[in-house]
Enzyme design. Structure first.
Site, PDB file in Angstrom:
ATOM      1  N   LYS A 195       0.874  -1.177   0.000  1.00 47.97           N
ATOM      2  CA  LYS A 195       0.000   0.000   0.000  1.00 47.97           C
ATOM      3  C   LYS A 195       0.917   1.236   0.000  1.00 47.97           C
ATOM      4  O   LYS A 195       0.827   2.108   0.860  1.00 47.97           O
ATOM      5  CB  LYS A 195      -0.798  -0.068   1.287  1.00 47.97           C
ATOM      6  CG  LYS A 195      -2.261   0.131   1.363  1.00 47.97           C
ATOM      7  CD  LYS A 195      -3.126   0.106   0.208  1.00 47.97           C
ATOM      8  CE  LYS A 195      -4.162   1.180   0.419  1.00 47.97           C
ATOM      9  NZ  LYS A 195      -5.061   1.439  -0.652  1.00 47.97           N
TER      10      LYS A 195
ATOM     11  N   ASP B 290      -4.823  -3.575  -2.469  1.00 47.49           N
ATOM     12  CA  ASP B 290      -6.287  -3.599  -2.566  1.00 47.49           C
ATOM     13  C   ASP B 290      -6.715  -3.982  -3.987  1.00 47.49           C
ATOM     14  O   ASP B 290      -7.586  -4.839  -4.189  1.00 47.49           O
ATOM     15  CB  ASP B 290      -6.910  -2.261  -2.122  1.00 47.49           C
ATOM     16  CG  ASP B 290      -6.122  -1.044  -2.587  1.00 47.49           C
ATOM     17  OD1 ASP B 290      -5.058  -1.219  -3.211  1.00 47.49           O
ATOM     18  OD2 ASP B 290      -6.573   0.089  -2.344  1.00 47.49           O
TER      19      ASP B 290
END
Ligand code: NAD
Length: 354
Positions: free
Chosen positions: A189, A222
């Site tokens: 991330k 994600d």
């Protein structure tokens, strides 16, 4: 004829001991000559030794350099910290390898999955640097945060280093080369955690330059979650920091039909500990019910590591055949066999292979 090997055996908690017994019986049945040094860790060690990770466990693994481990229960919220995490840290088992391959005969939404999850194993939010809310340390960090953190927050520190990343990235690329894989995808991330996940990418990118035959790419984690569900065929070897790797490798187990068939290995320099992805499944303890395949496939990875690749590949074929036939499989694969009986069927199938 196989060579002889000495291996540390940690039966673990919950369904661990019955799974380990079956794996021992299967390996003996297929002619792998392993001398087991059995040592106790986890809840059972807590009762006898007053610690879940007695020193003799670490000594045995350090001496034998190879271990097979059943799952160990980690109490949530209270009690001892994870023995699994402590073992990986104490023994510098810095890379966690979790291959996820579809088997014929396993009911799953997907077929033809062949992914390899490589997870950094010693740092990130699992480093164990945590401060309870209202502790002096948490208060100091909250003060540094200058209003960014609520005053009653507990704090977990997320260290990601060049050293830790470089060794796991090199492991992933070496694995890709040795196993004729085409691509390594690093995933974090980094758009949000620029100094930690950003560093992870930076180091992976540098290491990738040493392996020009392997394609390298980056995907935010994600987005990768969504893509693995929609287009898993786009991926090959996946490389993660600790926390994302832990979560995503369970997703991988889901893609191939469940935790019952997902194996794993924890690798260091000249030392390795093999274990299934799944946990101790305590509700099935003592019922001779859970699937031995994940731990057997972990043992298959161990046999490969020990240089017994011919026995290892026959073991995998026998497991594949028993699953495909479907008459001696455990409940999670739709069968009625117990742990032990599935193991016996695998030995019988192994003996029929040329
Ligand atoms: P779990 O993996 O033990 O079980 C979740 C569910 O998956 C089970 O209820 C069962 O339905 C299924 N399952 C798991 N293993 C299976 C098998 N071999 N065959 C068939 N079905 C199987 O996860 P959990 O319930 O979240 O964790 C139980 C304990 O295990 C916890 O204390 C956790 O901390 C620990 N744990 C240990 C390890 C490890 O030792 N490496 C890994 C994960 C969890």
């Amino acid at each position: 004829m196989a060579n002889e090997h000495r291996v540390t055996l940690i039966p673990g908690d919950g369904t661990g001991p019955e799974l380990v017994e079956t794996v021992k019986a299967v390996l003996a049945g297929i002619g792998a000559t392993i001398h087991w040094d059995e040592v106790v860790a986890g809840e059972s060690a807590m009762a006898t030794f007053g610690t879940p990770l007695p020193e003799n466990v670490l000594e045995s693994v350090r001496k034998n350099k190879v271990a097979l481990k059943g799952p160990i229960t980690t109490p949530i919220g209270t009690g001892f910290r994870s023995v699994n995490v402590a073992l990986r840290k104490e023994l510098s088992l810095f890379a966690c390898l979790r291959p996820c391959k579809s088997f014929r005969g396993v009911k799953s939404r997907y077929s033809g999955i062949d992914l390899v999850f490589v997870r950094e194993n010693t740092e990130d939010l699992y480093a164990g640097v945590e401060f309870p809310n209202s502790s002096k340390e948490a208060q100091q960090i909250i003060a540094w945060g200058k209003g960014k953190i609520f005053p009653d927050a507990g704090i977990s520190i997320k260290p990601i280093s060049k050293t830790g990343t470089e060794r796991v990235a090199r492991y992933a690329f070496e694995y890709a080369v040795k196993n004729k894989r085409k691509k390594v995808t690093a995933s974090t991330k980094a758009n949000i955690m620029k100094v930690t996940d950003g560093l992870f990418y930076e180091v992976c990118r540098e290491v990738s330059k040493e392996y020009p035959t392997i394609q390298y790419e980056e995907r935010l984690v994600d987005n990768l979650c969504m893509q693995l569900v929609v287009k898993p065929e786009l991926y090959d070897v996946l490389l993660f920091p600790n926390l994302y790797g832990d979560i995503l490798s369970d997703l991988g187990a889901g893609l191939i039909g469940g935790l019952g068939i997902a194996p794993g290995a924890n690798m260091g320099n000249g030392i390795a500990l093999f274990e299934a992805v799944h946990g101790s499944a305590p509700k099935y303890k003592g019922l001779n019910k859970v699937n031995p395949t994940a731990l057997l496939l972990s043992a298959k990875l161990m046999l490969d590591y020990l240089g017994e690749s011919s026995i290892a590949s026959k073991l995998e074929q026998a497991i594949e055949a028993v699953i495909a036939e479907g008459t001696h499989t455990t409940y999670d694969l739709g069968g009625k066999a117990g742990t032990k009986e599935m193991g016996q069927a695998i030995v019988a199938r192994f003996k029929k292979l040329a």
